[in-house]
Every structure is written in C-alpha cells, then in structure tokens.
Design a protein around this motif. Structure first.
Motif, PDB file in Angstrom:
ATOM      1  N   GLY A  72       6.156   4.849  -5.255  1.00  0.00           N
ATOM      2  CA  GLY A  72       5.187   4.775  -4.166  1.00  0.00           C
ATOM      3  C   GLY A  72       5.046   3.394  -3.549  1.00  0.00           C
ATOM      4  O   GLY A  72       4.164   3.186  -2.709  1.00  0.00           O
ATOM      5  N   LYS A 122       0.806  -1.217   0.000  1.00  0.00           N
ATOM      6  CA  LYS A 122       0.000   0.000   0.000  1.00  0.00           C
ATOM      7  C   LYS A 122       0.840   1.268   0.000  1.00  0.00           C
ATOM      8  O   LYS A 122       0.306   2.381  -0.038  1.00  0.00           O
ATOM      9  N   CYS A 179       2.550   2.470   2.506  1.00  0.00           N
ATOM     10  CA  CYS A 179       2.125   3.167   3.727  1.00  0.00           C
ATOM     11  C   CYS A 179       3.157   4.190   4.199  1.00  0.00           C
ATOM     12  O   CYS A 179       4.333   4.126   3.835  1.00  0.00           O
ATOM     13  N   VAL A 180       2.705   5.099   5.027  1.00  0.00           N
ATOM     14  CA  VAL A 180       3.564   6.187   5.514  1.00  0.00           C
ATOM     15  C   VAL A 180       4.604   5.664   6.506  1.00  0.00           C
ATOM     16  O   VAL A 180       5.737   6.135   6.525  1.00  0.00           O
ATOM     17  N   ALA A 181       4.225   4.683   7.313  1.00  0.00           N
ATOM     18  CA  ALA A 181       5.140   4.205   8.357  1.00  0.00           C
ATOM     19  C   ALA A 181       6.371   3.494   7.790  1.00  0.00           C
ATOM     20  O   ALA A 181       7.444   3.531   8.394  1.00  0.00           O
ATOM     21  N   HIS A 182       6.227   2.854   6.639  1.00  0.00           N
ATOM     22  CA  HIS A 182       7.337   2.094   6.041  1.00  0.00           C
ATOM     23  C   HIS A 182       8.045   1.186   7.059  1.00  0.00           C
ATOM     24  O   HIS A 182       9.271   1.233   7.204  1.00  0.00           O
ATOM     25  N   MET A 200      11.751   3.109  -1.530  1.00  0.00           N
ATOM     26  CA  MET A 200      10.437   3.370  -2.118  1.00  0.00           C
ATOM     27  C   MET A 200      10.630   3.771  -3.580  1.00  0.00           C
ATOM     28  O   MET A 200      11.331   4.731  -3.892  1.00  0.00           O
ATOM     29  N   SER A 230       7.220  -0.215  -1.924  1.00  0.00           N
ATOM     30  CA  SER A 230       8.497  -0.720  -1.409  1.00  0.00           C
ATOM     31  C   SER A 230       9.183  -1.576  -2.462  1.00  0.00           C
ATOM     32  O   SER A 230       8.534  -2.284  -3.239  1.00  0.00           O
TER      33      SER A 230
END
Length: 501
Positions: free
Chosen positions: A143, A122, A124-127, A140, A145
C-alpha cells in the motif's frame, strides 16, 4: 549550518588552541607527552558526540595530526600519534598534499545520491510518482510507494510531484557542496576525495555535519616561530572585518596581532589594489581591443585551479597578475628581506598557493581566521580588549572590496572608469564552483565575449570561505561599511609601476 556555532566548530577551535599552546610553550622534552595528552583534554570523561569515548578520542587524535601539519595515519598499520612529529617541530613547514582529508573514524558513511520513500507516503489513489517516473522504477508494495534503486536514474521527478512531500532526496552534504564532483566513496561506503579533481576550496569540510573532513594547519610552526623571536610579519586578508567580533576594529585587531608577537601588520588589500589597476590596464589593452576574447581573474586559487583542470584550453586566458596575497608578500619582503610572512585569511586553498613552485609566493605561513582564533585563545588574547596606537592604512576601498563576490570585478571596473573612461566595461562574475563552471562553459562556447570574468569558489566570495568565523550576512554588512568609510576609493595609477620581482 555555516552561520551556526556548532559543536564541530567548537571542537576544531579547541584542537587549534591546544596545538597553538604546544607551539608557544612546550619544550623538546615535553612535546611528545603534550601532544599525546590533547585527545584526553578534549574528550575528558565520556563521549558526547560519538558512540564511544574511544572513537571520539580516535577522531580527536587524527585532528591533532592534521593540525600539526601531518597526514592521517593508515587504518591497517600501527602508526603512533606522534609519528613524524620531528619533521613538524620546526619554524617553517610547507603543506604536503593532499590538503583536504577525510577522517575515516569520523565519517558516517552517508548515503550517496538516492531517492527514498518515507513514512509520510499515504498510498494515494493517483500515484503521481509512478506516473512521473520515466523508467518505471516505482511500484506499490504494502500500500506504499517503493523505489527500485536499480532502475532509478535520480531525476527527482517523483519527488517533484508527490503531494505529501513523502519522497526524500538523500545526498551526502559534502558531495552536494562540492562544485567539481570530487567526492566519491571508499570500499566501506565512506566519503573519499578524488585528489585529481579536488581544488581544496574546503566547502566539503564546512558542510559535513560530522566534522569528518579537515585540512592541515601550520599554527604549530607559526607559534614556534613567534616563540623563538623570529621576525614574522602578518598580511591580513580584507575579509578579516567582523571575524573576531563586532567590536574588533582594525585598530584593535592590529594591536592584538602585535601582542601575539607579530613585528608588523599589512593589509592584503594593498596587493588587491596593485592587482586591480594592473588588471584594468590589461583589460583596456587586450580585451577591449579584441586581442583576447575574455580574461579570467586569478585571485581565487580554487577558481584558477578548476579552470586549469576542467578547461585546459583556457589557460592563456587566465590573468598572469600576482594574486593579492603574493603581491603583498613581495612588497613586504622588499621592505623586510629577513622577515617571515604569514597570510591570515578566510581561504583554505591559499595554503596550497603559498607552496606552489610555478610562481614564488614569498609567503612562509598561511593560517585561516578560524585557526588564528585558536591562537588568540592559546595566548589568552581577547582582540576586543585591545586599544592600539595605529590602524591599517595600506589600501583603498577598491582593494578592500575584494573580500566579497563581485568585489574584484567592482574594483577593476572602478579603475577602468577612473583611468580609461573611454573604454567600455563588460565584466561578469560567478560565485561557487558549480556556477563558475557554467560561466566558463558559456565562454568556451563563445557566448561570453569581450569581458573580464571574475570567479569565486566560495558562495559569497572570500567572506564565505572555509576558514571564516562569522556569518556571511553580518560580515558582508560590516565589510560594506568598512569599504564605504575608506578615505581612498580607487588605487592610484602609479601602483602599476611597482616592481615586485
């Protein structure tokens, strides 16, 4: 996958059936033609599982060679399908290593150990995957991983923390199943077996979803011998319970084997009984007194082979007792000196044990339950439909229990409690080669002392062997009932006095 009747299993059974038919019925004049026809009988009009009918027949052809006891053909040299068949067209042929072989045309060249990001990511912001990676292998891109395979050390920390389970661990099924790390890659990325590490347990064979790994067989030679009227006596491993259907009782199974042409049938559990009482005596005299720090059981050939290869300094700790297969075969040869002996069981590595030169095995043929089912099909024998006059009464519940993990240890412990009640019992057991290696490492480090160590290469023990037909959950329940119903529970101590020269 082991508990399912997959197309791979069905194809193998068809091959075994066709090869057995040739052994039972083909003449010297028709032999070559009959062998060449098998790939066309198996793959009739169109390919069902491969990208072309030609590839599917090529795979079937190599299966035919292995089932005849021949080696695979080289890929860079013209060798006819029946090349070398004259050496197999005999009543007795021992296996020529390597036993386990990868069929190149069947291998899908699965990716070896590797972590990859799937489309479930997704972004995500947290990575958390990036934060958990100790080598900075994740970045990244677009957008999402991305894992740099050059930096990745395959620790799996990224997969463990991903909240979307978006990181896949790709691993060859055969490699994952191999407890001795004997699976490598060839120049084209296909699986390759490192023969110096392989112990022929067959776990890679039954774990490959493409059926790309197979072992050699003696069903052709056995069928040939039965057709010629040679006296052949079957010794049946205790794991036979439930292998040919839940309605096939010991009495029915014996009758079916006799209908195929076997002169007599013995339980290998007889040899297990002999071994259990001898091992109990050895334990009481050597281990319990401190003369030996521990003793390793010897009935599983893959376990013994692994111990010798990976822990050579422990060779003196491996029991020198005859395995149940060999002890039973020697007993048969004493009573029937001119007979041929066939071991029918769940184990692939028994094929190599029978041909070893360090200890005379007295076993002339080894076939698995899977191969025997093909032989029943070839003769149109349905074991469930037979009603025999006699059952199998050679062994006790202790010997029959050898078929499941912990059964060897349980039999030895029962004998110790019966005949050496004052001797304290300390027995360890491990199943699967990976777990066996861990136990041996602990023993080597001095953390396991004063005990008998039972090792089983196959998860669950012999009932989980590479040559079985039935799901372990069902066969283990059936075996438990069989053991409990045995009229004799513990072998008599006089079995130790039997001389099997």
């Amino acid at each position: 996958m082991r508990s399912l009747d997959t197309p791979v299993k069905q194809i193998r059974r068809k091959i075994f059936t066709e090869i057995a038919k040739i052994g039972f019925h083909s003449t010297d004049e028709s032999l070559i033609h009959d062998i060449e026809a098998i790939p066309y009988n198996i793959v009739e009009e169109r390919a069902k599982y491969r990208d072309s009918i030609y590839r599917e027949r090529a795979v079937a052809s190599e299966r035919v060679r292995l089932a005849m006891g021949l080696s695979l053909r080289p890929e860079n040299k013209a060798v006819h399908l029946t090349d070398g068949v004259e050496a197999s067209n005999i009543d007795e042929k021992y296996y020529e290593p390597p036993l386990m072989q990868v069929i190149p045309s069947a291998c899908a060249a699965c990716a070896p150990n590797k972590y990859e990001v799937s489309n479930m990511c997704k972004g995500c912001v947290a990575h958390p995957c990036m934060q958990a990676c100790p080598k900075g292998a994740i970045s990244m891109i677009g957008g999402k991983s991305f894992i740099d395979q050059e930096k990745c050390i395959k620790c799996g920390k990224c997969k463990a923390v991903c909240p979307y389970d978006a990181i896949a661990h790709k691993e060859r099924p055969c490699e994952r199943a191999c407890g001795v790390k004997a699976i490598s890659s060839d120049s084209q990325g296909r699986a390759a077996i490192l023969q110096d590490k392989c112990v022929s347990c067959g776990m890679c064979m039954v774990s490959c979803p493409f059926g790309a790994i197979s072992d050699k067989s003696q069903i052709f030679q056995l069928a040939h011998a039965l057709r010629e009227g040679i006296e052949v006596i079957a010794e049946v491993a205790p794991a036979y319970i439930y292998q040919f259907g839940d309605n096939v009782t010991p009495r029915k199974f014996r009758a079916a084997l006799e209908a195929m042409g076997f002169a007599n049938v013995y339980e290998v559990a007889l040899g297990a009984d002999i071994g259990a009482i001898s091992e109990a005596h050895h334990y009481a005299k050597e281990v319990a007194t401190g003369h030996l720090p521990f003793l390793l059981t010897s009935c599983c050939p893959s376990w013994s082979m692994m111990a010798k290869k990976s822990f050579p300094d422990m060779i003196d700790n491996i029991s020198q007792e005859l395995t149940p297969m060999v002890a039973t075969a020697r007993k048969i040869k004493q009573e029937h000196p001119n007979a041929k002996v066939v071991f029918i069981g769940p184990c692939a590595s028994k094929k190599l044990e029978a041909m070893r030169t360090t200890v005379r095995s007295d076993v002339d043929f080894v076939v698995t339950f899977e191969e025997m089912w093909g032989m029943f099909d070839a003769k149109e024998i349905d074991p469930a439909s037979y009603e025999g006059e006699t059952s199998l009464h050679d062994a006790t519940g202790a010997g029959r229990g050898y078929a499941v993990a912990g059964g060897v240890a349980g039999a030895i412990e029962a004998c110790l409690k019966e005949y050496y009640p004052d001797v304290p019992v300390h027995i360890e057991h491990a199943e699967s080669l990976a777990e066996c290696k861990k136990v041996l490492a602990l023993a080597k480090a001095g953390k396991i002392k004063g005990c008998m160590i039972e090792g089983m290469a196959c998860p669950g023990g012999c009932l989980g062997g590479a040559g079985t037909n039935a799901p372990f959950t069902k066969s283990s329940k059936a075996l438990k009932k069989f053991v409990e119903s045995s009229s004799r529970k513990v072998p008599p101590k006089e079995l130790e006095e039997i001389e099997l020269k």
